[in-house]
Design a protein around this motif. Sequence first.
Motif, PDB file in Angstrom:
ATOM      1  N   PRO A 152       0.818  -1.219   0.000  1.00  0.00           N
ATOM      2  CA  PRO A 152       0.000   0.000   0.000  1.00  0.00           C
ATOM      3  C   PRO A 152       0.849   1.265   0.000  1.00  0.00           C
ATOM      4  N   GLU A 153       2.149   1.128  -0.244  1.00  0.00           N
ATOM      5  CA  GLU A 153       3.052   2.271  -0.383  1.00  0.00           C
ATOM      6  C   GLU A 153       3.713   2.216  -1.764  1.00  0.00           C
ATOM      7  N   ASP A 172      -4.775  -0.167  -2.960  1.00  0.00           N
ATOM      8  CA  ASP A 172      -5.718   0.755  -2.338  1.00  0.00           C
ATOM      9  C   ASP A 172      -6.698  -0.025  -1.459  1.00  0.00           C
ATOM     10  N   HIS A 183      -0.524  -0.766   9.696  1.00  0.00           N
ATOM     11  CA  HIS A 183      -0.655   0.474   8.928  1.00  0.00           C
ATOM     12  C   HIS A 183       0.643   1.273   8.885  1.00  0.00           C
ATOM     13  N   THR A 202       6.461   5.119   7.203  1.00  0.00           N
ATOM     14  CA  THR A 202       5.317   5.613   6.437  1.00  0.00           C
ATOM     15  C   THR A 202       4.030   5.016   6.991  1.00  0.00           C
ATOM     16  N   VAL A 226      -0.172   4.330   6.589  1.00  0.00           N
ATOM     17  CA  VAL A 226      -1.300   4.195   5.665  1.00  0.00           C
ATOM     18  C   VAL A 226      -2.563   4.308   6.509  1.00  0.00           C
TER      19      VAL A 226
END
Length: 228
Positions: free
Chosen positions: A57-58, A70, A193, A199, A201
Amino acid sequence: MSPPRPTNPAMQRLVDFYDPSVMGTDVGGRTLSQILAWRDTRLESQHDYIQILFPLPEGSLFNEYSPVVDEDTFLYLRHDANAGFKRTMRRALARMLSFYGFDITWDQDAAGQWAVDVTAKPGAEQDHFPRWVRRMDHNHLRITRILRSLRVLGLEDEARAFFAALGWTFDKYHRIGDGSMKFWRRAMELPLHVAPDGTEVDWLEKYEEKEETEKTEETKDDERTTVT
Protein backbone atom coordinates in the motif's frame (compact mmCIF):
# COMPACT_ATOMS: atom_id res chain seq x y z
CA MET A 1 -20.84 -11.32 -0.08
CA SER A 2 -17.51 -10.83 -1.80
CA PRO A 3 -16.34 -7.21 -2.19
CA PRO A 4 -16.56 -5.90 -5.78
CA ARG A 5 -13.54 -6.01 -8.04
CA PRO A 6 -11.48 -2.81 -7.88
CA THR A 7 -12.36 -0.09 -10.37
CA ASN A 8 -8.92 1.55 -10.47
CA PRO A 9 -7.27 0.44 -13.77
CA ALA A 10 -3.90 -0.24 -12.11
CA MET A 11 -5.59 -2.36 -9.46
CA GLN A 12 -7.64 -4.21 -12.07
CA ARG A 13 -4.35 -5.11 -13.75
CA LEU A 14 -2.96 -6.33 -10.43
CA VAL A 15 -6.02 -8.47 -9.71
CA ASP A 16 -5.97 -9.94 -13.24
CA PHE A 17 -2.23 -10.64 -12.88
CA TYR A 18 -2.89 -12.76 -9.79
CA ASP A 19 -6.16 -14.33 -10.97
CA PRO A 20 -5.37 -17.89 -12.20
CA SER A 21 -8.45 -17.83 -14.43
CA VAL A 22 -7.35 -14.63 -16.19
CA MET A 23 -3.53 -14.82 -16.13
CA GLY A 24 -3.20 -11.12 -16.84
CA THR A 25 0.06 -9.33 -17.57
CA ASP A 26 2.04 -6.62 -15.85
CA VAL A 27 2.89 -3.33 -17.56
CA GLY A 28 5.73 -5.13 -19.34
CA GLY A 29 3.39 -7.72 -20.86
CA ARG A 30 4.60 -10.55 -18.61
CA THR A 31 2.38 -13.06 -16.86
CA LEU A 32 3.07 -14.25 -13.35
CA SER A 33 3.85 -17.76 -14.61
CA GLN A 34 6.42 -16.37 -17.04
CA ILE A 35 8.19 -14.47 -14.26
CA LEU A 36 8.18 -17.48 -11.92
CA ALA A 37 9.79 -19.56 -14.68
CA TRP A 38 12.82 -17.28 -14.92
CA ARG A 39 16.22 -18.63 -13.98
CA ASP A 40 17.75 -17.45 -10.72
CA THR A 41 20.23 -15.31 -12.64
CA ARG A 42 17.41 -13.28 -14.18
CA LEU A 43 15.57 -12.96 -10.86
CA GLU A 44 18.80 -11.58 -9.43
CA SER A 45 19.57 -9.08 -12.20
CA GLN A 46 16.10 -7.77 -13.08
CA HIS A 47 14.54 -5.29 -10.69
CA ASP A 48 11.06 -4.45 -11.97
CA TYR A 49 9.09 -7.58 -11.07
CA ILE A 50 9.17 -7.87 -7.28
CA GLN A 51 6.79 -4.91 -6.90
CA ILE A 52 3.94 -6.69 -8.68
CA LEU A 53 4.69 -10.12 -7.22
CA PHE A 54 4.44 -8.62 -3.73
CA PRO A 55 2.46 -5.38 -3.89
CA LEU A 56 2.25 -2.89 -1.03
CA PRO A 57 0.00 0.00 0.00
CA GLU A 58 3.05 2.27 -0.38
CA GLY A 59 4.78 3.42 -3.56
CA SER A 60 8.22 2.27 -4.70
CA LEU A 61 11.27 4.49 -5.12
CA PHE A 62 12.67 2.05 -7.67
CA ASN A 63 9.72 1.40 -9.98
CA GLU A 64 7.33 4.15 -11.03
CA TYR A 65 4.91 1.54 -12.35
CA SER A 66 4.75 -0.28 -9.03
CA PRO A 67 1.11 -1.02 -8.10
CA VAL A 68 0.01 0.67 -4.87
CA VAL A 69 -2.68 -1.37 -3.13
CA ASP A 70 -5.72 0.75 -2.34
CA GLU A 71 -8.51 0.07 0.13
CA ASP A 72 -10.85 -1.58 -2.37
CA THR A 73 -8.12 -3.93 -3.57
CA PHE A 74 -7.07 -4.76 -0.01
CA LEU A 75 -10.64 -5.81 0.82
CA TYR A 76 -11.05 -7.73 -2.42
CA LEU A 77 -7.83 -9.73 -2.18
CA ARG A 78 -8.15 -10.55 1.51
CA HIS A 79 -11.72 -11.80 1.23
CA ASP A 80 -12.14 -15.55 1.81
CA ALA A 81 -13.88 -15.95 -1.54
CA ASN A 82 -10.60 -15.12 -3.31
CA ALA A 83 -8.74 -18.26 -2.28
CA GLY A 84 -7.27 -18.39 -5.79
CA PHE A 85 -5.33 -15.22 -5.08
CA LYS A 86 -3.72 -16.70 -1.97
CA ARG A 87 -2.81 -19.89 -3.82
CA THR A 88 -1.16 -17.84 -6.54
CA MET A 89 0.69 -15.66 -4.04
CA ARG A 90 1.96 -18.81 -2.33
CA ARG A 91 3.37 -19.91 -5.71
CA ALA A 92 5.21 -16.60 -5.99
CA LEU A 93 6.48 -16.93 -2.43
CA ALA A 94 7.70 -20.49 -2.97
CA ARG A 95 9.65 -19.39 -6.06
CA MET A 96 11.32 -16.49 -4.30
CA LEU A 97 12.12 -18.63 -1.27
CA SER A 98 13.76 -21.16 -3.57
CA PHE A 99 15.77 -18.30 -5.08
CA TYR A 100 17.00 -17.42 -1.58
CA GLY A 101 17.76 -21.05 -0.72
CA PHE A 102 14.68 -22.11 1.25
CA ASP A 103 11.92 -24.68 0.97
CA ILE A 104 8.41 -24.02 2.27
CA THR A 105 5.89 -26.63 3.40
CA TRP A 106 2.27 -26.50 4.52
CA ASP A 107 1.14 -29.32 6.84
CA GLN A 108 -2.36 -29.88 8.17
CA ASP A 109 -2.89 -31.53 11.54
CA ALA A 110 -5.75 -33.79 12.62
CA ALA A 111 -7.76 -30.77 13.76
CA GLY A 112 -7.51 -29.20 10.32
CA GLN A 113 -5.07 -26.49 11.38
CA TRP A 114 -2.29 -25.56 8.95
CA ALA A 115 1.34 -25.11 9.96
CA VAL A 116 3.84 -23.38 7.70
CA ASP A 117 7.55 -24.14 7.84
CA VAL A 118 10.47 -22.58 5.95
CA THR A 119 13.80 -24.42 6.02
CA ALA A 120 17.14 -24.16 4.25
CA LYS A 121 17.49 -26.18 1.06
CA PRO A 122 20.27 -28.78 0.84
CA GLY A 123 23.34 -27.02 -0.54
CA ALA A 124 21.90 -23.56 0.06
CA GLU A 125 25.07 -22.40 1.81
CA GLN A 126 27.05 -22.88 -1.41
CA ASP A 127 24.41 -22.33 -4.11
CA HIS A 128 22.04 -19.65 -2.81
CA PHE A 129 23.17 -17.88 0.34
CA PRO A 130 26.26 -16.22 -1.22
CA ARG A 131 24.03 -13.94 -3.31
CA TRP A 132 22.35 -12.31 -0.29
CA VAL A 133 23.78 -13.52 3.04
CA ARG A 134 26.08 -10.53 3.42
CA ARG A 135 26.10 -7.27 5.31
CA MET A 136 24.17 -5.26 2.71
CA ASP A 137 22.47 -6.32 -0.51
CA HIS A 138 19.58 -5.18 -2.71
CA ASN A 139 17.85 -8.48 -1.91
CA HIS A 140 17.44 -7.29 1.67
CA LEU A 141 15.03 -4.62 0.42
CA ARG A 142 13.15 -7.25 -1.55
CA ILE A 143 12.84 -9.42 1.54
CA THR A 144 11.43 -6.51 3.54
CA ARG A 145 8.82 -6.00 0.82
CA ILE A 146 7.90 -9.69 0.75
CA LEU A 147 7.38 -9.85 4.52
CA ARG A 148 5.19 -6.75 4.60
CA SER A 149 3.20 -7.72 1.51
CA LEU A 150 2.42 -11.14 2.96
CA ARG A 151 1.13 -9.55 6.16
CA VAL A 152 -0.91 -6.87 4.42
CA LEU A 153 -2.57 -9.35 2.06
CA GLY A 154 -3.47 -11.92 4.69
CA LEU A 155 -0.64 -14.48 4.61
CA GLU A 156 0.56 -13.82 8.16
CA ASP A 157 1.59 -17.44 8.82
CA GLU A 158 3.82 -17.49 5.75
CA ALA A 159 5.39 -14.18 6.76
CA ARG A 160 6.19 -15.49 10.24
CA ALA A 161 7.69 -18.71 8.89
CA PHE A 162 9.92 -16.76 6.49
CA PHE A 163 10.96 -14.36 9.24
CA ALA A 164 11.89 -17.29 11.48
CA ALA A 165 14.11 -18.68 8.70
CA LEU A 166 15.74 -15.28 8.27
CA GLY A 167 16.42 -15.11 11.99
CA TRP A 168 18.02 -18.56 11.86
CA THR A 169 20.23 -17.47 8.96
CA PHE A 170 21.18 -14.22 10.70
CA ASP A 171 22.19 -16.04 13.90
CA LYS A 172 24.02 -18.90 12.16
CA TYR A 173 26.23 -16.98 9.74
CA HIS A 174 26.71 -13.58 11.42
CA ARG A 175 27.10 -11.94 8.02
CA ILE A 176 23.87 -10.00 7.60
CA GLY A 177 23.94 -6.41 8.84
CA ASP A 178 21.98 -5.44 11.94
CA GLY A 179 20.22 -2.73 9.92
CA SER A 180 18.67 -5.28 7.56
CA MET A 181 17.52 -7.47 10.42
CA LYS A 182 16.01 -4.39 12.07
CA PHE A 183 13.91 -3.63 8.99
CA TRP A 184 12.78 -7.24 8.67
CA ARG A 185 11.71 -7.19 12.30
CA ARG A 186 9.88 -3.90 11.79
CA ALA A 187 8.10 -5.39 8.76
CA MET A 188 6.82 -8.15 11.05
CA GLU A 189 6.18 -6.36 14.32
CA LEU A 190 5.02 -2.83 13.56
CA PRO A 191 1.28 -2.18 13.40
CA LEU A 192 0.07 -3.11 9.95
CA HIS A 193 -0.66 0.47 8.93
CA VAL A 194 2.98 1.46 9.58
CA ALA A 195 5.60 0.53 6.99
CA PRO A 196 9.16 -0.38 8.09
CA ASP A 197 10.39 3.08 7.10
CA GLY A 198 7.73 4.75 9.25
CA THR A 199 5.32 5.61 6.44
CA GLU A 200 1.72 5.36 7.66
CA VAL A 201 -1.30 4.19 5.66
CA ASP A 202 -4.26 5.77 7.42
CA TRP A 203 -7.02 3.63 5.92
CA LEU A 204 -5.31 0.41 7.07
CA GLU A 205 -5.55 1.30 10.73
CA LYS A 206 -9.29 0.69 11.06
CA TYR A 207 -8.97 -2.85 9.69
CA GLU A 208 -6.14 -3.57 12.06
CA GLU A 209 -8.31 -2.56 14.99
CA LYS A 210 -11.10 -4.78 13.66
CA GLU A 211 -8.75 -7.78 13.42
CA GLU A 212 -7.53 -7.27 16.98
CA THR A 213 -11.14 -7.20 18.21
CA GLU A 214 -11.93 -10.41 16.32
CA LYS A 215 -8.84 -12.14 17.73
CA THR A 216 -9.85 -11.12 21.25
CA GLU A 217 -13.33 -12.52 20.72
CA GLU A 218 -11.89 -15.78 19.35
CA THR A 219 -9.66 -16.11 22.41
CA LYS A 220 -12.63 -15.57 24.72
CA ASP A 221 -14.64 -18.19 22.82
CA ASP A 222 -11.77 -20.69 23.15
CA GLU A 223 -11.52 -20.02 26.87
CA ARG A 224 -15.27 -20.54 27.32
CA THR A 225 -15.07 -23.82 25.42
CA THR A 226 -12.15 -24.99 27.56
CA VAL A 227 -13.97 -24.15 30.78
CA THR A 228 -17.15 -25.85 29.60
